[in-house]
Design a protein around this motif. Structure first.
Motif, PDB file in Angstrom:
ATOM      1  N   GLN A   7      17.757 -14.447   2.868  1.00  0.00           N
ATOM      2  CA  GLN A   7      18.716 -13.133   2.565  1.00  0.00           C
ATOM      3  C   GLN A   7      19.816 -13.635   1.487  1.00  0.00           C
ATOM      4  O   GLN A   7      20.295 -12.871   0.619  1.00  0.00           O
ATOM      5  CB  GLN A   7      19.061 -12.618   3.954  1.00  0.00           C
TER       6      GLN A   7
ATOM      7  N   ARG B 144      14.960 -16.609   7.696  1.00  0.00           N
ATOM      8  CA  ARG B 144      14.884 -15.341   6.902  1.00  0.00           C
ATOM      9  C   ARG B 144      16.428 -15.168   6.734  1.00  0.00           C
ATOM     10  O   ARG B 144      16.763 -14.508   5.741  1.00  0.00           O
ATOM     11  CB  ARG B 144      14.743 -14.429   8.305  1.00  0.00           C
TER      12      ARG B 144
ATOM     13  N   GLU C 197      21.250 -12.687  -1.959  1.00  0.00           N
ATOM     14  CA  GLU C 197      22.621 -12.418  -2.494  1.00  0.00           C
ATOM     15  C   GLU C 197      23.121 -13.519  -3.790  1.00  0.00           C
ATOM     16  O   GLU C 197      23.700 -12.938  -4.466  1.00  0.00           O
ATOM     17  CB  GLU C 197      23.606 -12.987  -1.330  1.00  0.00           C
TER      18      GLU C 197
END
Length: 239
Positions: free
Chosen positions: A221, A217, A225
């Motif tokens: 993420q 996860r 970005e």
């Protein structure tokens, strides 16, 4: 055991180039170009042959061919040894002689064909999974890619971050393995935890079932970005 053997041209193309070269040198001769399917080739079985051309590094192979011919009841071949041409521009990691292995090594980092956009590929960053055992060079390669503009994601660091107090896996790990794995400051003692799971597949799976989804996860993420940065085209996951 050739260096970068995946970049060696197909046999048919190499044979065609060899024939073109030989005919250019001496077009009046007849050339039979055959693949070598064993260490000896037709030189060990053809009674019509009289001479074998060898190099400095294949002289021992020529001697082995003659031993094989004697075993087959054939006469020895005359061995004509040629001196290999030296490469004045070779690097320390390349062979001293003019070598196709060195040429293939110099191809690293160059495009063998033009880039083609595939409409089936998603528009998100191109993700490279960089894996390997301890000492295999992951850190060096990751640093090199980062210098080229890649967005670096270190999965090892994310794994450590998942364990710290307040991290996504901290409370789950403590609940599963007991508070005896904690240091006085509330951090997880990885040596104590490791002793609990080492050699116990059931406990190890219980730990990875907690930690790996959280690391995945966190990686996703960070890929998001990288996507948001726009001008940095690759996310590199280092495991």
């Amino acid at each position: 055991d050739k260096v970068l053997r995946e970049l060696i041209e197909p046999y048919e193309l190499r044979a065609a180039k060899l024939r073109e070269f030989l005919c250019d040198v001496q077009p009046s001769l007849h050339y039979d170009i055959v693949p070598l399917l064993d260490p000896y080739g037709p030189a060990a079985t053809d009674p019509e042959l009289r001479c074998l051309v060898v190099s400095e590094e294949t002289r021992r192979g020529g001697d082995a061919v003659n031993q094989k011919r004697l075993q087959n009841g054939l006469s020895e071949l005359s061995l004509y040894e040629i001196v290999l041409l030296k490469d004045p521009n070779h690097s320390e990691s390349e062979e001293e002689k003019v070598s196709s292995s060195s040429l293939r090594q110099r191809l690293l980092g160059t495009l063998l064909q033009p880039l083609q956009k595939d409409p089936a590929l998603p528009a998100r960053p191109y993700v490279i999974g960089l894996t390997g055992g301890t000492g295999s060079g992951k850190t060096s390669i990751a640093k090199y890619l980062e210098e080229l503009g890649a967005f670096l994601i270190d999965a090892d660091r994310l794994g450590h971050a998942a364990y710290v107090p307040g991290g996504p896996a901290h409370e789950q790990v403590v609940a599963a393995f007991g508070r005896e794995i904690l240091n006085e400051d509330g951090t997880i003692n990885r040596k104590v935890l490791g002793a609990k799971v080492f050699g116990n597949q059931e406990r190890l799976k219980a730990l990875t079932d907690i930690v790996w989804p959280e690391i995945a996860r966190m990686v996703k993420q960070q890929v998001g970005e990288a996507d948001a940065l726009g001008n940095r085209g690759a996310a590199v996951a280092v495991q």
